[in-house]
Design an enzyme around this catalytic site. Sequence first.
Site, PDB file in Angstrom:
ATOM      1  N   LYS A   1      34.110  19.218  34.159  1.00 62.47           N
ATOM      2  CA  LYS A   1      33.647  20.566  35.046  1.00 62.47           C
ATOM      3  C   LYS A   1      32.299  20.941  34.619  1.00 62.47           C
ATOM      4  O   LYS A   1      31.716  21.464  35.437  1.00 62.47           O
ATOM      5  CB  LYS A   1      34.677  21.658  34.304  1.00 62.47           C
TER       6      LYS A   1
ATOM      7  N   ARG B   1      41.981  29.846  30.368  1.00 62.63           N
ATOM      8  CA  ARG B   1      42.648  28.879  29.788  1.00 62.63           C
ATOM      9  C   ARG B   1      44.065  28.984  29.747  1.00 62.63           C
ATOM     10  O   ARG B   1      44.903  28.205  29.586  1.00 62.63           O
ATOM     11  CB  ARG B   1      42.313  28.329  28.348  1.00 62.63           C
TER      12      ARG B   1
ATOM     13  N   ARG C   1      31.350  10.753  25.171  1.00 62.11           N
ATOM     14  CA  ARG C   1      30.503  12.015  25.576  1.00 62.11           C
ATOM     15  C   ARG C   1      29.580  12.299  24.408  1.00 62.11           C
ATOM     16  O   ARG C   1      29.650  12.397  23.543  1.00 62.11           O
ATOM     17  CB  ARG C   1      31.298  13.171  25.838  1.00 62.11           C
TER      18      ARG C   1
ATOM     19  N   ARG D   1      30.037  15.883  20.075  1.00 60.47           N
ATOM     20  CA  ARG D   1      30.598  17.201  19.673  1.00 60.47           C
ATOM     21  C   ARG D   1      31.495  16.999  18.337  1.00 60.47           C
ATOM     22  O   ARG D   1      32.552  16.024  18.375  1.00 60.47           O
ATOM     23  CB  ARG D   1      31.162  17.854  20.650  1.00 60.47           C
TER      24      ARG D   1
ATOM     25  N   ARG E   1      43.376  18.801  21.485  1.00 59.49           N
ATOM     26  CA  ARG E   1      42.923  19.545  22.728  1.00 59.49           C
ATOM     27  C   ARG E   1      43.816  19.282  23.762  1.00 59.49           C
ATOM     28  O   ARG E   1      44.030  19.920  25.237  1.00 59.49           O
ATOM     29  CB  ARG E   1      41.318  19.156  22.947  1.00 59.49           C
TER      30      ARG E   1
END
Length: 215
Positions: free
Chosen positions: A13, A87, A126, A159, A170
């Site tokens: 996204k 969300r 990532r 992160r 998550r």
Amino acid sequence: MNIILLGPPGSGKGTQAEMLVQNYRFQQLSTGDLFRKNILEKTALGLEASKLINSGNLVPDEITNKMVEQYLLENKFDNLIFDGYPRTINQAEVLNQILDQKNLKIDKVIFFKLNQDLLMERLTGRLVCPLCKRSYHIKNRKPKIEMICDFDSGPLVVRPDDHPDQIAIRLKAYEVETAPLVDYYNNQNKLVSINCEGKNAEELFLNLTTALELS
């Protein structure tokens, strides 16, 4: 056109939002950026959000809604991308109320579909730039210089919530709280699904612009 990019963490996204901003003059509203702004400024909302983000949990609706409402009511915008918000069903309903105050609406919701095994692979690889917030991947979207941002030469980092134990939290939260939005927006005839498997960022962007009737 105001749109929502919907999908699990790691589905692409953020990258696709960046490409829409660069190529079609969209504006991006990222709750991650709102959180960072409030955290940097040490607001009451920011301090509470910081504790939850660092532990791998989602920020409660009440805090997130207040940040989003403040942004939307204080800024002018056109062609807005909602990235990471809403969300939950509650957030979606609050967003509708906020947009109604400005005589605006959500035109389309793009759902990025990707299985959990591929999500784990993407998330554990990532990298992000703390300065400009652009994202990279150690395999699928490498920077030109290892661990250095292409745009501002800042050092790339992992992160805190992209470590395996935090990722599992998550993904579970997504299934429980966010996945119901697929049916919510589908029932409003606003949902368009895109299969992300086997596609690089450029191929996915072509599918996205087609779905938005931009190409």
